[in-house]
Design a protein around this motif. Structure first.
Motif, short mmCIF file in Angstrom:
data_model
loop_
_atom_site.label_atom_id
_atom_site.label_comp_id
_atom_site.label_asym_id
_atom_site.label_seq_id
_atom_site.Cartn_x
_atom_site.Cartn_y
_atom_site.Cartn_z
N ALA A 115 62.17 -88.88 27.00
CA ALA A 115 63.02 -87.47 27.87
C ALA A 115 62.31 -86.32 28.15
CB ALA A 115 64.89 -88.27 27.32
N LEU A 116 61.82 -86.07 26.19
CA LEU A 116 61.24 -84.83 25.95
C LEU A 116 59.87 -84.82 26.37
CD1 LEU A 116 62.92 -84.63 22.07
CD2 LEU A 116 63.59 -83.18 23.73
N LEU A 117 59.38 -85.61 26.53
CA LEU A 117 57.47 -85.78 27.15
C LEU A 117 57.52 -84.75 28.40
CD1 LEU A 117 57.09 -89.17 25.54
CD2 LEU A 117 56.64 -86.80 24.10
N PRO A 118 56.55 -84.36 28.50
CA PRO A 118 56.58 -84.02 29.78
C PRO A 118 55.79 -85.05 31.36
CG PRO A 118 53.99 -83.70 28.57
CD PRO A 118 55.35 -83.82 28.18
N LYS A 119 56.39 -84.67 32.46
CA LYS A 119 56.31 -85.68 33.75
C LYS A 119 54.93 -85.32 34.30
CE LYS A 119 59.83 -87.92 32.09
NZ LYS A 119 60.89 -86.78 30.66
N ASP A 120 54.59 -84.16 34.26
CA ASP A 120 53.71 -83.69 34.98
C ASP A 120 52.28 -83.99 35.11
OD1 ASP A 120 53.01 -82.27 33.00
OD2 ASP A 120 53.23 -80.48 33.94
N GLY A 121 52.00 -85.40 33.86
CA GLY A 121 50.97 -85.09 33.65
C GLY A 121 49.60 -84.33 32.13
N THR A 122 50.42 -83.58 31.84
CA THR A 122 50.34 -82.44 31.03
C THR A 122 50.02 -83.32 29.45
OG1 THR A 122 51.23 -80.84 31.71
CG2 THR A 122 50.56 -80.72 29.47
N SER A 123 49.24 -83.23 28.86
CA SER A 123 48.76 -83.87 27.42
C SER A 123 49.25 -83.51 26.29
CB SER A 123 47.11 -84.31 27.20
OG SER A 123 46.75 -85.13 26.22
N GLY A 169 53.07 -93.96 17.42
CA GLY A 169 51.86 -93.73 17.49
C GLY A 169 51.53 -94.28 18.70
N THR A 170 51.38 -95.77 19.38
CA THR A 170 50.49 -96.52 20.41
C THR A 170 51.53 -96.17 21.51
OG1 THR A 170 51.80 -98.15 19.36
CG2 THR A 170 49.85 -97.80 18.77
N ARG A 171 52.58 -96.00 21.68
CA ARG A 171 53.41 -95.43 22.37
C ARG A 171 53.30 -93.98 22.36
NH1 ARG A 171 59.88 -97.39 22.22
NH2 ARG A 171 59.46 -99.41 21.50
N PHE A 172 53.02 -93.06 22.47
CA PHE A 172 52.63 -92.09 22.72
C PHE A 172 51.37 -91.68 23.19
CE2 PHE A 172 55.74 -90.35 19.37
CZ PHE A 172 56.43 -88.99 20.09
N ALA A 173 50.39 -91.99 22.80
CA ALA A 173 48.48 -92.53 23.55
C ALA A 173 48.81 -93.49 23.88
CB ALA A 173 48.64 -93.18 22.25
N GLU A 174 49.56 -94.33 24.23
CA GLU A 174 50.42 -95.06 26.14
C GLU A 174 50.74 -94.07 26.96
OE1 GLU A 174 50.63 -99.21 24.23
OE2 GLU A 174 52.70 -98.20 24.73
N ASP A 189 40.32 -92.70 21.27
CA ASP A 189 40.40 -91.91 21.76
C ASP A 189 41.47 -91.24 21.88
OD1 ASP A 189 41.06 -92.95 24.13
OD2 ASP A 189 39.50 -92.28 24.97
N ARG A 190 42.14 -91.20 21.34
CA ARG A 190 43.30 -90.57 21.69
C ARG A 190 43.73 -90.23 20.74
NH1 ARG A 190 46.41 -93.38 27.17
NH2 ARG A 190 44.74 -92.84 28.41
N VAL A 191 43.56 -90.91 19.44
CA VAL A 191 44.25 -90.65 17.81
C VAL A 191 42.92 -90.18 16.74
CG1 VAL A 191 43.66 -92.72 17.34
CG2 VAL A 191 45.80 -92.13 15.87
N ALA A 192 43.94 -89.50 15.64
CA ALA A 192 43.09 -89.17 14.68
C ALA A 192 43.80 -89.47 13.57
CB ALA A 192 43.27 -87.96 14.66
N PHE A 193 43.66 -89.97 12.63
CA PHE A 193 44.28 -90.19 11.14
C PHE A 193 43.97 -89.54 10.38
CE2 PHE A 193 42.58 -94.02 13.80
CZ PHE A 193 44.06 -95.00 13.61
#
Length: 279
Positions: free
Chosen positions: A46-54, A68-73, A102-106
């Motif tokens: 619910a906190l994540l932006p809904k306008d497509g902002t990354s 982590g994969t949920r955030f990336a998805e 391409d959406r993650v750093a470890f």
């Protein structure tokens, strides 16, 4: 967290990393973890932006990659930090399998001493008790997690609940151990490692001292197995006519969501802390 404690934690999670996220078979246990993940993720989503902002998200102690994969998805860039290289290998496998590399750093690191810049992340997420593993160094860990969040950014923590741990010891007949735990908060996790189990007041103080504003502390899951038994009894379940709890999982999740946010925090197995770094 001392160097010895950090080394022990790293070693133990390296040992368990190959089977860390294997799904349990027993229906009640599967439902417990389903509820745990649902209660964890829904308020964060619910906190994540809904306008497509990354956003740039720190998943601290996120080895395994479940959240982590949920955030990336959802289109965000994730830094997965963990003290265990083995856990990071598991996360890397999860991101690879889902085509999300391409959406993650470890990053290998300790939440109580983050080698990350100030105000670097739009959201800081620390789930699975990394702060509890810090033991007496937990105030420093909370300060570090708030430090790397941008001003106004959400900071989400998952920690162990002292009230629930005390109740478990009492039900197990470990009365002397229960009293000691009640005083100092020291217990162990399922992997046998020492953890600090929190009171609500400790969490409130740690968040305030770290420079964040507390939004909510709720429990997850709440009275879960007792609730399942009560639901089964209300439906006339018996050995001859068992209740299909899995088929009722949506109702179970709805009940848990209600309990979690209606003042039953101390009856949850864990606490979830929702806060924001002060602007």
């Amino acid at each position: 967290m001392s160097t010895a404690d950090a080394a022990s934690l790293k070693r133990r999670y390296d040992e368990v990393s190959p089977k860390y996220e294997q799904a349990p078979n027993q229906v009640a246990i599967k439902l417990f973890w389903l509820a745990y993940e649902h209660l964890t993720w829904k308020p964060v989503e619910a906190l994540l932006p809904k306008d497509g902002t990354s956003w740039r998200v720190l998943d601290a102690g996120g080895g395994g990659g479940k959240f982590g994969t949920r955030f990336a998805e959802a289109g965000h860039h994730v830094t997965v930090l963990d003290i265990s290289p083995g856990m990071l290998d598991g996360a890397r496998a999860q991101f690879t399998a889902k085509g999300l590399l391409d959406r993650v750093a470890f990053v290998e690191g300790n939440v109580a001493a983050l080698e990350l810049p100030d105000a670097a992340f739009d959201l800081v997420f620390c789930e699975g008790d990394p702060v509890s593993y810090c033991m007496d160094a937990y105030p420093q860990a909370v300060k570090e997690l708030v430090r790397v969040a941008k001003p106004g950014a959400p900071v989400v923590l998952g920690v162990d609940n002292r009230h629930e741990a005390f109740s478990y010891y009492m039900k197990s007949g470990k009365h002397a151990e229960a009293f000691k735990l009640l005083q100092d908060g020291k217990t162990t996790c399922p992997y046998g490692l020492p953890v600090h189990a929190f009171t609500v007041r400790e969490l409130e103080q740690a968040v305030a001292d770290a420079g964040a504003d507390l939004l909510e502390i709720f429990g997850k899951p709440v009275m879960f197995f007792d609730m399942l038994n009560a639901m089964a009894a209300s439906r006339g379940a018996s050995a001859a006519q068992p209740w299909d709890a899995w088929a009722a999982r949506e109702e179970i999740l709805a009940q848990q969501e209600k309990l979690a946010h209606e003042g039953f925090a101390v009856l949850g197995q864990h606490f979830q802390v929702m806060a924001r770094r002060r602007a």
